[in-house]
Design a protein around this motif. Structure first.
Motif, PDB file in Angstrom:
ATOM      1  N   GLU A 150       0.827  -1.200   0.000  1.00 60.95           N
ATOM      2  CA  GLU A 150       0.000   0.000   0.000  1.00 60.95           C
ATOM      3  C   GLU A 150       0.864   1.254   0.000  1.00 60.95           C
ATOM      4  N   THR A 151       1.915   1.248   0.790  1.00 63.89           N
ATOM      5  CA  THR A 151       2.828   2.392   0.849  1.00 63.89           C
ATOM      6  C   THR A 151       3.535   2.594  -0.487  1.00 63.89           C
ATOM      7  N   ALA A 152       3.976   1.502  -1.096  1.00 62.88           N
ATOM      8  CA  ALA A 152       4.643   1.597  -2.394  1.00 62.88           C
ATOM      9  C   ALA A 152       3.690   2.123  -3.459  1.00 62.88           C
ATOM     10  N   LEU A 153       2.452   1.648  -3.444  1.00 60.01           N
ATOM     11  CA  LEU A 153       1.455   2.119  -4.406  1.00 60.01           C
ATOM     12  C   LEU A 153       1.178   3.608  -4.213  1.00 60.01           C
ATOM     13  N   ARG A 154       1.040   4.008  -2.971  1.00 63.06           N
ATOM     14  CA  ARG A 154       0.807   5.425  -2.683  1.00 63.06           C
ATOM     15  C   ARG A 154       1.994   6.281  -3.141  1.00 63.06           C
ATOM     16  N   SER A 155       3.180   5.776  -2.925  1.00 63.56           N
ATOM     17  CA  SER A 155       4.380   6.506  -3.329  1.00 63.56           C
ATOM     18  C   SER A 155       4.433   6.656  -4.851  1.00 63.56           C
ATOM     19  N   ARG A 156       4.127   5.570  -5.572  1.00 57.26           N
ATOM     20  CA  ARG A 156       4.115   5.649  -7.043  1.00 57.26           C
ATOM     21  C   ARG A 156       3.030   6.604  -7.528  1.00 57.26           C
ATOM     22  N   THR A 157       1.885   6.578  -6.882  1.00 53.80           N
ATOM     23  CA  THR A 157       0.793   7.476  -7.250  1.00 53.80           C
ATOM     24  C   THR A 157       1.186   8.929  -7.001  1.00 53.80           C
ATOM     25  N   ASP A 158       1.812   9.193  -5.862  1.00 58.60           N
ATOM     26  CA  ASP A 158       2.267  10.557  -5.555  1.00 58.60           C
ATOM     27  C   ASP A 158       3.310  11.026  -6.559  1.00 58.60           C
ATOM     28  N   ALA A 159       4.221  10.126  -6.919  1.00 53.52           N
ATOM     29  CA  ALA A 159       5.266  10.485  -7.880  1.00 53.52           C
ATOM     30  C   ALA A 159       4.648  10.795  -9.240  1.00 53.52           C
ATOM     31  N   LEU A 160       3.679   9.990  -9.648  1.00 54.59           N
ATOM     32  CA  LEU A 160       3.013  10.224 -10.925  1.00 54.59           C
ATOM     33  C   LEU A 160       2.252  11.546 -10.908  1.00 54.59           C
ATOM     34  N   ALA A 161       1.551  11.817  -9.823  1.00 54.43           N
ATOM     35  CA  ALA A 161       0.814  13.077  -9.704  1.00 54.43           C
ATOM     36  C   ALA A 161       1.773  14.262  -9.762  1.00 54.43           C
ATOM     37  N   ALA A 162       2.898  14.158  -9.071  1.00 57.99           N
ATOM     38  CA  ALA A 162       3.889  15.241  -9.096  1.00 57.99           C
ATOM     39  C   ALA A 162       4.431  15.437 -10.509  1.00 57.99           C
ATOM     40  N   ASP A 163       4.697  14.341 -11.211  1.00 61.20           N
ATOM     41  CA  ASP A 163       5.187  14.436 -12.592  1.00 61.20           C
ATOM     42  C   ASP A 163       4.165  15.123 -13.493  1.00 61.20           C
ATOM     43  N   LEU A 164       2.895  14.808 -13.306  1.00 63.12           N
ATOM     44  CA  LEU A 164       1.850  15.441 -14.116  1.00 63.12           C
ATOM     45  C   LEU A 164       1.734  16.934 -13.820  1.00 63.12           C
ATOM     46  N   VAL A 165       1.828  17.296 -12.555  1.00 63.42           N
ATOM     47  CA  VAL A 165       1.772  18.713 -12.177  1.00 63.42           C
ATOM     48  C   VAL A 165       2.966  19.459 -12.776  1.00 63.42           C
ATOM     49  N   VAL A 166       4.144  18.864 -12.660  1.00 62.86           N
ATOM     50  CA  VAL A 166       5.347  19.494 -13.217  1.00 62.86           C
ATOM     51  C   VAL A 166       5.210  19.662 -14.729  1.00 62.86           C
ATOM     52  N   ALA A 167       4.719  18.640 -15.406  1.00 70.06           N
ATOM     53  CA  ALA A 167       4.554  18.725 -16.860  1.00 70.06           C
ATOM     54  C   ALA A 167       3.578  19.844 -17.237  1.00 70.06           C
ATOM     55  N   ARG A 168       2.498  19.955 -16.500  1.00 71.15           N
ATOM     56  CA  ARG A 168       1.507  21.008 -16.778  1.00 71.15           C
ATOM     57  C   ARG A 168       2.092  22.395 -16.541  1.00 71.15           C
ATOM     58  N   ILE A 169       2.810  22.544 -15.451  1.00 68.44           N
ATOM     59  CA  ILE A 169       3.420  23.846 -15.151  1.00 68.44           C
ATOM     60  C   ILE A 169       4.484  24.186 -16.191  1.00 68.44           C
ATOM     61  N   GLU A 170       5.272  23.198 -16.609  1.00 66.21           N
ATOM     62  CA  GLU A 170       6.286  23.445 -17.640  1.00 66.21           C
ATOM     63  C   GLU A 170       5.629  23.912 -18.946  1.00 66.21           C
ATOM     64  N   THR A 171       4.499  23.329 -19.288  1.00 58.82           N
ATOM     65  CA  THR A 171       3.762  23.762 -20.482  1.00 58.82           C
ATOM     66  C   THR A 171       3.296  25.204 -20.332  1.00 58.82           C
ATOM     67  N   LEU A 172       2.764  25.533 -19.169  1.00 57.81           N
ATOM     68  CA  LEU A 172       2.325  26.906 -18.914  1.00 57.81           C
ATOM     69  C   LEU A 172       3.507  27.870 -18.913  1.00 57.81           C
ATOM     70  N   LEU A 173       4.635  27.435 -18.380  1.00 57.51           N
ATOM     71  CA  LEU A 173       5.833  28.284 -18.384  1.00 57.51           C
ATOM     72  C   LEU A 173       6.289  28.588 -19.803  1.00 57.51           C
ATOM     73  N   GLN A 174       6.228  27.606 -20.683  1.00 57.96           N
ATOM     74  CA  GLN A 174       6.595  27.858 -22.082  1.00 57.96           C
ATOM     75  C   GLN A 174       5.697  28.935 -22.685  1.00 57.96           C
ATOM     76  N   LEU A 175       4.405  28.842 -22.403  1.00 56.69           N
ATOM     77  CA  LEU A 175       3.455  29.828 -22.902  1.00 56.69           C
ATOM     78  C   LEU A 175       3.747  31.213 -22.326  1.00 56.69           C
ATOM     79  N   LEU A 176       3.998  31.290 -21.020  1.00 58.68           N
ATOM     80  CA  LEU A 176       4.296  32.582 -20.380  1.00 58.68           C
ATOM     81  C   LEU A 176       5.577  33.186 -20.936  1.00 58.68           C
ATOM     82  N   ARG A 177       6.590  32.371 -21.126  1.00 53.75           N
ATOM     83  CA  ARG A 177       7.854  32.877 -21.676  1.00 53.75           C
ATOM     84  C   ARG A 177       7.674  33.398 -23.093  1.00 53.75           C
ATOM     85  N   ARG A 178       6.886  32.682 -23.883  1.00 53.45           N
ATOM     86  CA  ARG A 178       6.636  33.122 -25.258  1.00 53.45           C
ATOM     87  C   ARG A 178       5.874  34.453 -25.267  1.00 53.45           C
TER      88      ARG A 178
END
Length: 104
Positions: A14-42
């Motif tokens: 359960e802990t490992a699953l939660r950790s993988r889920t948290d890591a995936l969620a963090a990766d998705l948030v980072v990807a979304r913010i990076e996309t927004l940052l590209q737009l803001l920079r442009r």
């Protein structure tokens, strides 16, 4: 009635699953913010180019037009400053999220 016990899994699973889920969620948030940052920079680059274009225009014989152009350049420069702040804050947030994110 016959019953079968289905193991629910260990706490480690359960802990490992939660950790993988948290890591995936963090990766998705980072990807979304990076996309927004590209737009803001442009947008910031485009705004700076527009400011440079307005500043290169010769003052008009119509003083009101010159005053309005100067006011517009001032407002646009303020917008660039706000974009700079937003980009800096988003970059720091991404760095913190990446640093603190659990590894999968």
């Amino acid at each position: 009635m016959t019953g079968t016990n289905i193991p629910l899994g260990s706490k480690e699973d359960e802990t490992a699953l939660r950790s993988r889920t948290d890591a995936l969620a963090a990766d998705l948030v980072v990807a979304r913010i990076e996309t927004l940052l590209q737009l803001l920079r442009r947008r910031r680059t485009e705004l700076k180019a527009q400011i440079a274009n307005l500043q290169s225009v010769q003052p008009s014989a119509e003083t009101r037009l010159t005053e309005l152009t100067a006011a517009l350049v001032g407002q646009m420069s303020d917008s660039v400053a706000h974009l700079n702040l937003l980009v800096d804050q988003a970059e720091l947030f991404v760095q913190g999220l990446t640093r603190d994110a659990p590894s999968a």
